[in-house]
Structures are given as C-alpha cells and as structure tokens.
Design an enzyme around this catalytic site. Sequence first.
Site, mmCIF file in Angstrom:
data_model
loop_
_atom_site.group_PDB
_atom_site.id
_atom_site.type_symbol
_atom_site.label_atom_id
_atom_site.label_comp_id
_atom_site.label_asym_id
_atom_site.label_seq_id
_atom_site.Cartn_x
_atom_site.Cartn_y
_atom_site.Cartn_z
ATOM 1 N N HIS A 1 -57.057 54.627 13.208
ATOM 2 C CA HIS A 1 -56.083 54.321 14.273
ATOM 3 C C HIS A 1 -56.224 52.871 14.734
ATOM 4 O O HIS A 1 -56.039 52.560 15.903
ATOM 5 C CB HIS A 1 -56.275 55.254 15.469
ATOM 6 C CG HIS A 1 -55.706 56.624 15.271
ATOM 7 N ND1 HIS A 1 -54.396 56.935 15.526
ATOM 8 C CD2 HIS A 1 -56.291 57.774 14.835
ATOM 9 C CE1 HIS A 1 -54.192 58.230 15.265
ATOM 10 N NE2 HIS A 1 -55.317 58.744 14.837
ATOM 11 N N ASP B 1 -61.220 59.201 15.659
ATOM 12 C CA ASP B 1 -60.243 60.244 15.372
ATOM 13 C C ASP B 1 -59.520 60.005 14.054
ATOM 14 O O ASP B 1 -59.109 58.890 13.753
ATOM 15 C CB ASP B 1 -59.220 60.269 16.514
ATOM 16 C CG ASP B 1 -58.405 61.545 16.550
ATOM 17 O OD1 ASP B 1 -58.929 62.583 16.120
ATOM 18 O OD2 ASP B 1 -57.263 61.501 17.016
ATOM 19 N N GLU B 2 -59.389 61.063 13.257
ATOM 20 C CA GLU B 2 -58.449 61.139 12.139
ATOM 21 C C GLU B 2 -58.583 60.033 11.095
ATOM 22 O O GLU B 2 -57.586 59.416 10.700
ATOM 23 C CB GLU B 2 -57.011 61.180 12.670
ATOM 24 C CG GLU B 2 -56.726 62.410 13.510
ATOM 25 C CD GLU B 2 -55.298 62.478 14.007
ATOM 26 O OE1 GLU B 2 -54.751 63.577 14.075
ATOM 27 O OE2 GLU B 2 -54.732 61.414 14.335
ATOM 28 N N VAL B 3 -59.787 59.764 10.619
ATOM 29 C CA VAL B 3 -59.932 58.910 9.437
ATOM 30 C C VAL B 3 -59.617 59.782 8.223
ATOM 31 O O VAL B 3 -60.271 60.801 7.996
ATOM 32 C CB VAL B 3 -61.353 58.329 9.327
ATOM 33 C CG1 VAL B 3 -61.538 57.628 7.983
ATOM 34 C CG2 VAL B 3 -61.608 57.361 10.472
#
EC number: 3.2.1.52
Length: 843
Positions: free
Chosen positions: A426, A512-514
């Site tokens: 992100h 978050d969210e790699v």
Amino acid sequence: MFILLLTLITLNIELNAQKGSSYDLKKLSIEWQLTTNRYEDGSRALNTLIITNTDKRPFPASGWIIYFSSAREMLPSSPSNGLSCTHVNGDIYQLVPQPGFTGIEPGKSIRTNYITNGFSYNKSGAPTGMYLVWGNQPEKGIPLDNYRIGNNLDTTQVYKTPEAIFTRNTLYSAPDPARLSPVFPTPESFERGTGNFELTSEVAILCGNEYRKEAEFLATALQRVTGKQPVIATAFIRPVRSIQFLPATLPDESYSLMVDTGQVTIQAGSASGFFYGVQSLLTMMPGETTAGRSVSLPVCRITDKPRFGYRSLMVDIGRNFQTKAELKKMLDLMALYKLNTLHLHFSEDEGWRIEMPSLPELTAVGAQRGHPLDSKKNLPPSFGAGPLTGKMPASGYYSRNDFIEILRYASARHIRIIPEVETPGHARAAIKAMDARYDAFSKSGNMTGALQYLLRDTADQSRYSTAQAWTDNVMCVALPSVYSFIERVVDDFRDMYREAGVPLKTIHMGGDEVPDGAWEKSPACLALLKQDSSLTEINDLWYYYYTRVAEILRKRNIEMAGWEEVGMRKTKLAGVKKLIVNPRLANEGYQLHVWNNMVGWGNEDLPYRLANAGYKVILSPVSNNYFDMSYYKHPDEPGFYWGGFTDVDKPFYFIPFDYFRNTTENANGDAVRADAFVGKDLLTDYGKSNIIGLEGLIWSETIRSEANLEYMVLPKLLGLAERAWAPDPAWANEKDTAKMNIAYRKAWSDFAYRIGVMELPRLSTWFGGYRYRIPAPGLVVDAAGVQANLQLPGFTLRYSTDGSEPDLKSRIFTGVIREKGVIRIKAFDKTGRGGRSVSVTVK
C-alpha cells in the site's frame, strides 16, 4: 507494403484525433446502468454504458480514450459494439474504440457492456471520474461532465424493504427517561438524587492551576450554552455557585461527578480524568441548547472509568483527503464521547497527506491525483478524481504547520494521534514520489542522492496484483535505502511532535495486504536471501523487514503498531496457501489492529488467536466496526459492502470478549449458519489481558465530501463509544439466549432513546453541526392503513399522498395514514434537515 499500411493507419488515427479534438464534449452524454447481477448464473454483474451524441456532427470513430474509476473489478471480456473496456492499474480503466467502430451519428446512442466481479447493490458499483483524452493531446484529460448514474436496482436481489425495516424497528420500545443514565457513554455507576443544579451565566469554576487547561476547556464549552464564559479562580472571597475541580487519588482517566443543588464537583487524579468529567457534565445538558438560557442539571452521583484504555477512530485521509477543519470536527466528536486515539491513515497507494520537510516530493507528487497516468508529476486519478490535479478530495495535504496545529488541538482534548506509514505494501504514493526524486537527482548527476531514498528495485521483474489491483505498490525490503527512508520519515514526525509539545509514543507501520508474487524476481531480494543465512525463503523477508523497522523505532523509544499480518506467517496447509499466527514475534511488544473476522471467510477467530498467542490486540472488526460499509442493502444507501453492512446497532451489540455469541449475519447480510463457529478458538483469560482496545474505522474510497464522511460515521460512532467506555453490559454475559435477547432489547431501547433524543439533536448544532444519517422510515400496509416507524426516536415524520417529496410543509404522521395514493414518508430532525424518503402505493 506493411510499412505503408502501418503509416496510413497511423495517419488516419492522427487525423481522426485532430478532427475529434474540436468536438464539443459537452454534447456527449454517458449513462451507467446495472443490467443484472448473477450474470450467466455467476457471481458477476453485467454493466451497460449508454453513450449518446447530442451534437449535430458525428462523434469520431477513433483517436480518443475514455478513462474512469471502477470500485468493482472489471473482468476480461470481448469488445461490445466496437468498444473495449480494459484495466490500466488500480481502479483505473479505459474505454477504447476498436477497429471497425464507426463512431456515433448525431442524435444517436450506442450501448456497450462490460462485466464486473461480484454483485452491485448500490451506486458504489458505478464508474466515476470519467474523462476523455484525444490522441493528439495525450497529456490533457477533459472531464466528461455530462455523465449520470442511471438504474442501479437489481430485481433479483433481496433488498431491505420498508416492511423489513418496519419489523426491525419494532425492537425499540420507549423507555422511562427518568431511569436512564444522565451522561453518555454509560458510566460505571450513577445514583439519581432529588432536585436540580441551575446552570446559569453566573456560575463560576473553582480550580487549581494544575488543571487550568481542563477548566478553560469547560469555560469555553459553557459559553456556548449560557452565553457567557465563566470566571475561573483558585478561591473566592465569598460563597458562589460553582463547578469545583477537586484533586483525588483516582486512576488515570477515572473521575467522579457530584451534582448538588448548589455546586457541581468533579474529582479526578489526572488531567484526563478531569477532562472526561467535564465531557460527562456536557452530555448531561439537553441536546437542544440555546445560548443565554439556564440549564437544569439533575442532582446525582457518578463514578466512572473506561473499560478499555485504547478507544480509537481510524480516519483514512490517504484515499480521499479531508480538510484540517473537518479533521478538527472529528476530534471534537471523539473527545465528547471519550475516544482517546486518532489512528490517522495518512499514507496510501493513492495519496501521501502530510508534508515531510526532508522529502518534499512526497506531497509534491504523492498528494496530487489527475492526468497523465505515468505518476511522474502526480498520481493517477483513482476513486473518481478526474483529470485535473489540485481538486479536493483527491488532492491535498497538511503542511508541517497544519499538522503541528492538529497535534496540539488533539492533545488539548486528550487525544493522541498515531500516524500510519503504510509499508511495505500500500506504498505506491511513496514509491512514485521517491521515483520522482530519483529522476531529478540522477539528471543532475547526483546518483548518491538519487539512490538515498529509492523504494523499489529498478531491476525487479516480479509480477503481482493487490486486492486493489495495483501492480507496483510494494517497497523492496532488501534495499538499504528503504530503511533510510523509514528513518527520515520517523525523524520528521519526531520533530513535528516535539515542536507541538506532544509525545510521540507509537507509529503504525502498516503491514496490510502484501500480495503473493512480490519480491520473487527482485535481484536485490534474491541476493539478500543468499547473503543472510537466517533467511530461507521469500516469505522470510517479511520478518527481516519488520525486525529492522521495529529496531528503528525502538532506538527512538517509539512503539510499533501494525495490521494483523505483522503477527502472521505465510505457509501452506494441504497444499493451500494459508496465513497462520507467527509465535516468533509475539513477545516483541507489537500492537496489532485486527480486522479480519468476517463469518464465512475462515478467520472468524483471528483476533482471539493473536491475543491468545501474546500479541497486544486492538479489535478493529470488519464485522461490526467498518463505518464505511453501507448501512444496509439498498440501492440508495452509499458505501461499500464487501465486508458486510454496518448499521448503528452493529458497533453497539459487539461483544469484545465473545462476539461469536451475537454475530447474526454474514458479509451478504444473510443469517449465519448454526455451525459457523464450530472449531474456532475462544478467547482465553490470558488472551483477554491482551485485548487492549476497540477501534472504529472509516476508509475513504467512497468518501467524496465532508457530509458523506459525517453520514457514514454518525451515528455509528456512538455505538463504538458506548462499547469502548461503558462497563461490560449484563446482557452480554447472560448464558440463557432467550434471556439475553430480552435484556438486549431493553438495552438497545435505552441506547436508541439516548442517541435519538439527546445526542443527535446536540450534534445538529455543536461544533458547527454534523450531517449525521437520519434513518429512513419503515412502512407496512394493513387493514387500518399505512403504519410507519423509525429506528431511533426524536424525529418528526412527514408525508405526502401524491408521491412528491415531503418537506417541512407536509403533513405530520401521527399514527395511521388512511388516504389512498402514492404515500411517501420522510423523517426530519429538529433543524429541519430530512433523511431518505420511502414510499408505498395504496389503491
């Protein structure tokens, strides 16, 4: 021959572009419609764009591209009527004419279809920010202002009908106001006495110098009520009616409040305790107050302390920005309801919103969205930004002085601000800003400066796509320059906090969210794996990164917070990729914000597993506390719904230590199965000690205005405030389900009365007024006529019988409507502001 043909094609495109660039785009109208969900019986939606040429000349067949944002992932499909919709990056898509497209004749329309993943329930599924680029002017985007969202109703879906809303609203039954707590959130204990304290403009404040700031805060607040700022003194030579600050031995944030007929006394052992005593005193006042009049406060005794020490609202200003004035309004709101932490999500793929004096590119590039799409001078126009940079809410940032001012404003309200530096995923805004820095330094021949803060491996060939469809938003954790960047940003924050006179105790470092695929073909990452014997696979780079980042913070006496993945490990179970709790980092003191608990997704118990493992957990559940989720399934209710629907009752009925007990619906709004939590971990006594707080979250992908922000946050935030501060309610610990439901209904009625009759009228005017959501009525038709009710009391229902929109001149609903016709009803608040109307036809 081939070269000649190619030259002729290119020349034809250029000629069409030149011809098209003189076309008046105000004569081009576009309408989006939802054709159907469940397209071809799948979890897909068929969308239609209707493009109409209202000009007297044809719209060209080529030489243009239309760009737009889509919150729904667009699936690959064949061209439709000669036009093709394809993905660019992130939420940016393009509509491109294909060979054989003949343009649009004057006065004619064409329809082109495309397919999106999942269902569209409301307007968030519609494209936004449409603009056109002519082929001979590739750097210039022209807004397509003549665009509208048409039909977004799918008759195959089960929406919340007025009848269903009516049935739900019957949960409320009017309580006896005399037995309700005189302050909000509900205090630990209160005892009502006899008589009242008359608060007038002659009342003074008696306070020692130690808590002068809290006394001044009260004096300013009382001026709004009585019309006069009270005198503050350490002693009076004669008796006066006063509000007295009396130091006592009480824990931090605790207080007692005693209201007698002649004096009000607040006791506390800390500045925060006095501040919360002040806020309780303010919420004792009627929701509607007029400056210059006296207010009667009931005689009572209150003792109070918070249930959780961490009570937070997360505000995302990275995706879409909010002004300094609006953020201050959010801080005022938080302070009134005793929230003590603003988790400021200021950096994202789509924006970096705080000036870093050492790295000016972060806001010069990272705080601007628009055309062109190459991210060299600005970021792409995500979330409907359109082509023009510098326009709120897509573009904007806080200067260093702005942020210092915000820090001081929050500190005066006993709110700490935790900035979130989103890393290593992100991070596209930061990555592209540092790319711009690299380009500028390398052009001047300063390669040392160019490489100093570079955030990506320029030779990386890794391929990935994030949950938001970005393909280039992950920092290369093998580069020393990444850690130089982190140090530089952290030190800039330390300088700002120091100048503001506010301690910097915690920084949130994302996590978050790699996505899978990141780093796999980065030469720098592969070289690091060979050099460091403690690293055995790509996934180990995660621990390498957070170990180094944590050390950067530790050297500066700063705690690290992060999303749940910071405490997770990627592995495989029976060949399937899976995230499991990682015990390796459990004792490092990391503070995890855990959101992923939606029933049916497989991680229903994740917050409890992490707390049981030893991580300090802030419950941030998508199931109950994501305020950007739509209130309920209805085509005219704004907001996302990928994480379910969040009405005002969701944060209120959340049971922090056993939310399995009253999780009633899944992400689609359907009732949960009886076996939904079989085999899931319960919270142990040790795990309970690691649940340190609650957080509400407002992500901003769909938040395009201050009014929209306030609509989505309020009144949901009041349920969060009650659950974070008030003692554990008796209904939550009742073992008998039937008895629990009865007790909950009574508690809900008390809460609904309090916020509808007291708090929302207050919020209509205090701090400039908040544009909270006014509930839509429920309706049923029976033999007697049309009956209507509301989720919350305190509003006036008005109706029409001809289908017209009710206004303040319309008739007031008093019981049953016996007239025939198209009955339309709307709720209005005390200021005359109306909510969404509903209608029913009676023949």
